[in-house]
Design a protein around this motif. Structure first.
Motif, PDB file in Angstrom:
ATOM      1  N   VAL A  18      11.626  -1.235  -9.985  1.00 18.31           N
ATOM      2  CA  VAL A  18      11.060  -1.037 -11.327  1.00 18.31           C
ATOM      3  C   VAL A  18      11.325  -2.258 -12.205  1.00 18.31           C
ATOM      4  CG1 VAL A  18      11.191   0.366 -13.423  1.00 18.31           C
ATOM      5  CG2 VAL A  18      11.095   1.472 -11.183  1.00 18.31           C
TER       6      VAL A  18
ATOM      7  N   ALA B 139       8.941  -4.851 -11.227  1.00 20.25           N
ATOM      8  CA  ALA B 139       7.600  -4.502 -11.703  1.00 20.25           C
ATOM      9  C   ALA B 139       7.431  -4.901 -13.166  1.00 20.25           C
ATOM     10  CB  ALA B 139       7.343  -3.010 -11.511  1.00 20.25           C
TER      11      ALA B 139
ATOM     12  N   HIS C 234       6.027   1.296  -1.984  1.00 21.56           N
ATOM     13  CA  HIS C 234       5.549   0.208  -2.831  1.00 21.56           C
ATOM     14  C   HIS C 234       5.128   0.751  -4.189  1.00 21.56           C
ATOM     15  CE1 HIS C 234       2.179   1.666  -0.375  1.00 21.56           C
ATOM     16  NE2 HIS C 234       1.354   1.295  -1.346  1.00 21.56           N
ATOM     17  N   CYS C 235       5.342  -0.071  -5.177  1.00 18.88           N
ATOM     18  CA  CYS C 235       4.997   0.252  -6.551  1.00 18.88           C
ATOM     19  C   CYS C 235       3.792  -0.594  -6.944  1.00 18.88           C
ATOM     20  CB  CYS C 235       6.184  -0.056  -7.463  1.00 18.88           C
ATOM     21  SG  CYS C 235       5.860   0.206  -9.211  1.00 18.88           S
ATOM     22  N   HIS C 236       2.721   0.076  -7.373  1.00 11.61           N
ATOM     23  CA  HIS C 236       1.545  -0.631  -7.870  1.00 11.61           C
ATOM     24  C   HIS C 236       1.773  -0.957  -9.344  1.00 11.61           C
ATOM     25  CE1 HIS C 236      -1.213   0.605  -4.524  1.00 11.61           C
ATOM     26  NE2 HIS C 236      -0.298   1.560  -4.409  1.00 11.61           N
TER      27      HIS C 236
ATOM     28  N   PHE D  54       3.616   4.988  -7.745  1.00  5.79           N
ATOM     29  CA  PHE D  54       4.155   5.127  -6.392  1.00  5.79           C
ATOM     30  C   PHE D  54       3.346   6.227  -5.719  1.00  5.79           C
ATOM     31  CE2 PHE D  54       7.799   3.419  -8.649  1.00  5.79           C
ATOM     32  CZ  PHE D  54       8.432   2.595  -7.733  1.00  5.79           C
TER      33      PHE D  54
ATOM     34  N   LEU E  26       2.685   1.900 -13.681  1.00  2.00           N
ATOM     35  CA  LEU E  26       3.395   1.799 -12.409  1.00  2.00           C
ATOM     36  C   LEU E  26       3.076   3.056 -11.614  1.00  2.00           C
ATOM     37  CD1 LEU E  26       6.938   0.618 -13.588  1.00  2.00           C
ATOM     38  CD2 LEU E  26       4.951  -0.768 -12.948  1.00  2.00           C
TER      39      LEU E  26
ATOM     40  N   ALA F  85       8.973   6.698  -1.702  1.00  5.21           N
ATOM     41  CA  ALA F  85       9.759   6.513  -2.930  1.00  5.21           C
ATOM     42  C   ALA F  85      11.034   7.355  -2.931  1.00  5.21           C
ATOM     43  CB  ALA F  85       8.907   6.827  -4.152  1.00  5.21           C
TER      44      ALA F  85
END
Length: 112
Positions: free
Chosen positions: A63, A66, A98-100, A84, A82, A51
């Motif tokens: 973002v 997302a 990657h962003c969950h 990271f 969110l 990140a």
């Protein structure tokens, strides 16, 4: 792109994924090991390891994507998280940032 990176291979189309959102710069797809009823990963198409390696424009695009995913998956109104993960101790297992996007149930705090 990095040849041995799973997410780069997904971006190339060499590895299948259940894509839910795509722009010129980001890709969002369902996690194969979901930790919540909704668990989508948002990645920049360009390879960045963590990140902190993202420039502000790309970070903003991730973002923004997302949030788009949260709306399209129907979790934006009730709330979502969110995440990271960065580095091994941070829980990162694929070293392509990657962003969950997690939601669809009440998420506890602290997360783990």
């Amino acid at each position: 792109m990095t040849a041995d990176c799973l997410f780069c291979r997904i971006v190339e189309g060499a590895v299948p994924a259940r894509v839910v959102h795509e722009t010129d710069t980001v890709l969002a797809f369902h996690d194969i090991d979901p930790q919540a009823p909704t668990h989508v990963l948002v990645i920049p198409k360009e390879h960045h390891r963590a990140a902190g390696d993202l420039d502000p424009l790309t970070a903003g695009q991730v973002v923004q994507a997302a949030h788009h995913v949260a709306k399209s998956e129907g979790i934006a109104e009730d709330g979502y998280r969110l995440v990271f993960n960065t580095g091994r101790d941070g829980g990162q297992t694929v070293f392509h940032v990657h962003c969950h996007v997690l939601g669809g149930r009440r998420l506890n705090w602290p997360p783990g």
